[in-house]
Design a protein around this motif. Structure first.
Motif, PDB file in Angstrom:
ATOM      1  N   GLU A 107       0.816  -1.221   0.000  1.00 55.10           N
ATOM      2  CA  GLU A 107       0.000   0.000   0.000  1.00 55.10           C
ATOM      3  C   GLU A 107       0.851   1.273   0.000  1.00 55.10           C
ATOM      4  O   GLU A 107       0.321   2.363  -0.202  1.00 55.10           O
ATOM      5  CB  GLU A 107      -0.936  -0.009   1.224  1.00 55.10           C
ATOM      6  N   LYS A 108       2.157   1.134   0.242  1.00 61.42           N
ATOM      7  CA  LYS A 108       3.021   2.312   0.391  1.00 61.42           C
ATOM      8  C   LYS A 108       4.034   2.473  -0.742  1.00 61.42           C
ATOM      9  O   LYS A 108       4.424   3.595  -1.071  1.00 61.42           O
ATOM     10  CB  LYS A 108       3.769   2.226   1.728  1.00 61.42           C
ATOM     11  N   ALA A 109       4.475   1.363  -1.321  1.00 61.50           N
ATOM     12  CA  ALA A 109       5.541   1.437  -2.330  1.00 61.50           C
ATOM     13  C   ALA A 109       5.034   2.144  -3.587  1.00 61.50           C
ATOM     14  O   ALA A 109       3.852   2.033  -3.951  1.00 61.50           O
ATOM     15  CB  ALA A 109       6.033   0.034  -2.661  1.00 61.50           C
ATOM     16  N   PRO A 110       5.913   2.892  -4.290  1.00 63.73           N
ATOM     17  CA  PRO A 110       5.463   3.670  -5.449  1.00 63.73           C
ATOM     18  C   PRO A 110       5.247   2.853  -6.714  1.00 63.73           C
ATOM     19  O   PRO A 110       4.421   3.216  -7.547  1.00 63.73           O
ATOM     20  CB  PRO A 110       6.593   4.687  -5.646  1.00 63.73           C
ATOM     21  N   ARG A 111       5.994   1.757  -6.890  1.00 61.21           N
ATOM     22  CA  ARG A 111       5.897   1.012  -8.157  1.00 61.21           C
ATOM     23  C   ARG A 111       5.260  -0.349  -7.893  1.00 61.21           C
ATOM     24  O   ARG A 111       5.931  -1.370  -7.744  1.00 61.21           O
ATOM     25  CB  ARG A 111       7.284   0.867  -8.792  1.00 61.21           C
ATOM     26  N   VAL A 112       3.927  -0.334  -7.801  1.00 60.85           N
ATOM     27  CA  VAL A 112       3.150  -1.550  -7.530  1.00 60.85           C
ATOM     28  C   VAL A 112       2.159  -1.752  -8.668  1.00 60.85           C
ATOM     29  O   VAL A 112       1.406  -0.841  -9.020  1.00 60.85           O
ATOM     30  CB  VAL A 112       2.420  -1.456  -6.177  1.00 60.85           C
ATOM     31  N   ALA A 113       2.191  -2.930  -9.257  1.00 60.76           N
ATOM     32  CA  ALA A 113       1.345  -3.242 -10.413  1.00 60.76           C
ATOM     33  C   ALA A 113       0.445  -4.429 -10.100  1.00 60.76           C
ATOM     34  O   ALA A 113       0.708  -5.212  -9.179  1.00 60.76           O
ATOM     35  CB  ALA A 113       2.216  -3.553 -11.629  1.00 60.76           C
ATOM     36  N   VAL A 114      -0.625  -4.563 -10.889  1.00 56.38           N
ATOM     37  CA  VAL A 114      -1.562  -5.677 -10.719  1.00 56.38           C
ATOM     38  C   VAL A 114      -1.822  -6.321 -12.081  1.00 56.38           C
ATOM     39  O   VAL A 114      -1.952  -5.625 -13.093  1.00 56.38           O
ATOM     40  CB  VAL A 114      -2.881  -5.201 -10.066  1.00 56.38           C
ATOM     41  N   VAL A 115      -1.865  -7.643 -12.079  1.00 56.96           N
ATOM     42  CA  VAL A 115      -2.268  -8.415 -13.257  1.00 56.96           C
ATOM     43  C   VAL A 115      -3.651  -8.994 -12.965  1.00 56.96           C
ATOM     44  O   VAL A 115      -3.767  -9.916 -12.159  1.00 56.96           O
ATOM     45  CB  VAL A 115      -1.279  -9.562 -13.557  1.00 56.96           C
ATOM     46  N   PRO A 116      -4.706  -8.463 -13.563  1.00 54.83           N
ATOM     47  CA  PRO A 116      -6.025  -9.059 -13.359  1.00 54.83           C
ATOM     48  C   PRO A 116      -6.073 -10.431 -14.065  1.00 54.83           C
ATOM     49  O   PRO A 116      -5.648 -10.555 -15.215  1.00 54.83           O
ATOM     50  CB  PRO A 116      -6.993  -8.073 -14.016  1.00 54.83           C
ATOM     51  N   VAL A 117      -6.582 -11.441 -13.358  1.00 56.60           N
ATOM     52  CA  VAL A 117      -6.589 -12.787 -13.938  1.00 56.60           C
ATOM     53  C   VAL A 117      -7.778 -13.587 -13.406  1.00 56.60           C
ATOM     54  O   VAL A 117      -8.082 -13.545 -12.215  1.00 56.60           O
ATOM     55  CB  VAL A 117      -5.248 -13.524 -13.656  1.00 56.60           C
ATOM     56  N   ALA A 118      -8.446 -14.279 -14.321  1.00 59.90           N
ATOM     57  CA  ALA A 118      -9.490 -15.244 -13.961  1.00 59.90           C
ATOM     58  C   ALA A 118      -8.857 -16.627 -14.069  1.00 59.90           C
ATOM     59  O   ALA A 118      -8.539 -17.081 -15.167  1.00 59.90           O
ATOM     60  CB  ALA A 118     -10.688 -15.119 -14.904  1.00 59.90           C
ATOM     61  N   MET A 119      -8.617 -17.263 -12.939  1.00 55.58           N
ATOM     62  CA  MET A 119      -7.876 -18.534 -12.960  1.00 55.58           C
ATOM     63  C   MET A 119      -8.506 -19.597 -12.067  1.00 55.58           C
ATOM     64  O   MET A 119      -7.834 -20.515 -11.627  1.00 55.58           O
ATOM     65  CB  MET A 119      -6.404 -18.307 -12.579  1.00 55.58           C
ATOM     66  N   GLY A 120      -9.810 -19.454 -11.824  1.00 47.81           N
ATOM     67  CA  GLY A 120     -10.485 -20.455 -10.998  1.00 47.81           C
ATOM     68  C   GLY A 120      -9.955 -20.465  -9.581  1.00 47.81           C
ATOM     69  O   GLY A 120      -9.727 -21.525  -9.000  1.00 47.81           O
ATOM     70  N   TRP A 121      -9.797 -19.267  -9.012  1.00 46.80           N
ATOM     71  CA  TRP A 121      -9.182 -19.114  -7.690  1.00 46.80           C
ATOM     72  C   TRP A 121     -10.214 -19.200  -6.575  1.00 46.80           C
ATOM     73  O   TRP A 121     -11.337 -18.707  -6.700  1.00 46.80           O
ATOM     74  CB  TRP A 121      -8.474 -17.766  -7.616  1.00 46.80           C
TER      75      TRP A 121
END
Length: 352
Positions: free
Chosen positions: A257-271
């Motif tokens: 929540e604090k780091a400046p370079r945080v990315a997300v990969v949205p994925v539908a993988m039966g989780w």
């Protein structure tokens, strides 16, 4: 596959899994049980991150479970690179710090996974890893956002930023606490939010660097605990006194929540995090009557029930519907479907 160093799987296996009582207990928690397949949750987790692109895993576990962890991984022909046995639970951020030090504190990518989740579409998971790796190699901290299919109030959520950093990878706009129902419904409808599944990919040095900025006391305590650790083969026993001084915090609060370079990969993988008996029923294949049964079970005119029984214990149901029945050892759990989150109340009542 993108050019990259081999990925080190880091499997977090410290949880007690009390929501799946009576089968899950402190001495044999959920990740060490066969709940969704013949193999245990830990075995399934390790196998989905095995092969030529991965090193042997680093497992962070409770010292009480050391023998079971090694036995179960050996049963599926997997050895561990290191088995870090925490002297005390300090949440996920310190556990991952121990693993990053054990991995060498360098530029190797680490795939951090809870040991007790289900991913039914492993190909989609691996494709998401491929999408993330170029940014990981550049120093980004990446989380995998689970494509939501319900307004779930029991998970944290991630708002996916508009900026696409690479194909299929976005900057994180913000992390959202477990929301009330109306907020969850709005986030689901918006289409630009994902569930926070607690799976991460980043370089060891970048994670430790983020800790040095945002949680320096945690980094010092974890490094001291590893510097003074006792080693027996692949087993690492971090120094108890040093680790006890470590603040307890999740990776989300301490770093992501604090780091400046945080990315997300949205994925539908039966989780699924299989966080309750209801969740297990939802991800299982029911029979014609909607029942999910494992073990010696006789069901007559029963519908939409989940029945789980240990070997040697027979369960018979007649004319009932929407029940959860679990038999383990001397304990029997019976409750209506939809109420399995109340197992926590039972545990508290039995403690009292």
């Amino acid at each position: 596959m993108p050019d990259s160093k081999p990925i080190t799987p880091v499997i977090l296996s410290g949880g007690s899994g009390t929501r799946l009582w009576p089968m899950s207990r402190p001495e044999r928690p959920k990740q060490l049980l066969s709940l969704t397949a013949e193999e245990t949750m830990l075995q399934l987790t390790a196998r989905r991150a095995s092969g030529p692109r991965f090193t042997a895993p680093i497992v962070v576990a409770n010292a009480f479970h050391a023998d079971l962890v090694e036995e179960q991984l050996a049963q599926v022909d997997l050895s561990v690179r290191a088995l870090i046995l925490e002297p005390i639970g300090r949440n996920t951020a310190p556990a991952i710090a121990l693993a990053a030090v054990a991995a060498g504190s360098g530029s190797e990518p680490m795939l951090v996974m809870p040991s007790d989740h289900v991913i039914s579409d492993v190909d989609a998971f691996h494709a998401a890893i491929d999408s993330a790796l170029p940014l990981v190699n550049e120093g980004w901290l990446v989380t995998f956002g689970i494509t939501p299919d319900s307004p779930e109030t029991g998970y944290g959520w991630i708002k996916i930023g508009e900026e696409e950093l690479a194909p299929g990878v976005h900057r994180v706009d913000r992390f959202v606490e477990k929301p009330p129902r109306d907020r969850a419904e709005a986030m689901l409808a918006s289409g630009d939010h994902a569930w926070n599944g607690g799976i991460f990919l980043f370089r060891a040095d970048m994670y430790l660097g983020a800790l040095s900025v945002f949680a320096p006391e945690m980094l010092v305590a974890a490094q001291q605990a590893m510097d003074k650790a006792r080693r027996e083969g692949v087993r690492i026993f971090p120094d108890a006194e040093s680790f006890a001084a470590c603040p307890s915090d999740s990776i989300d609060y301490a770093v992501m929540e604090k780091a400046p370079r945080v990315a997300v990969v949205p994925v539908a993988m039966g989780w699924s995090d299989v966080g309750s008996w209801d969740a297990l029923h939802a991800i299982s294949n029911p029979d014609a009557g909607g029942n999910v049964v494992r073990g010696d079970v006789v069901a007559i005119e029963a519908t939409n029930c989940l029945v789980q029984s240990e070997p040697g214990k027979r369960v018979a149901l007649v004319g009932v519907q929407d029940l959860i029945v679990v038999v383990s050892g001397a304990d029997v759990l019976v409750l209506p479907r939809g109420r399995s989150q109340d197992v926590k109340k039972l545990i508290d009542a039995m403690k009292d």
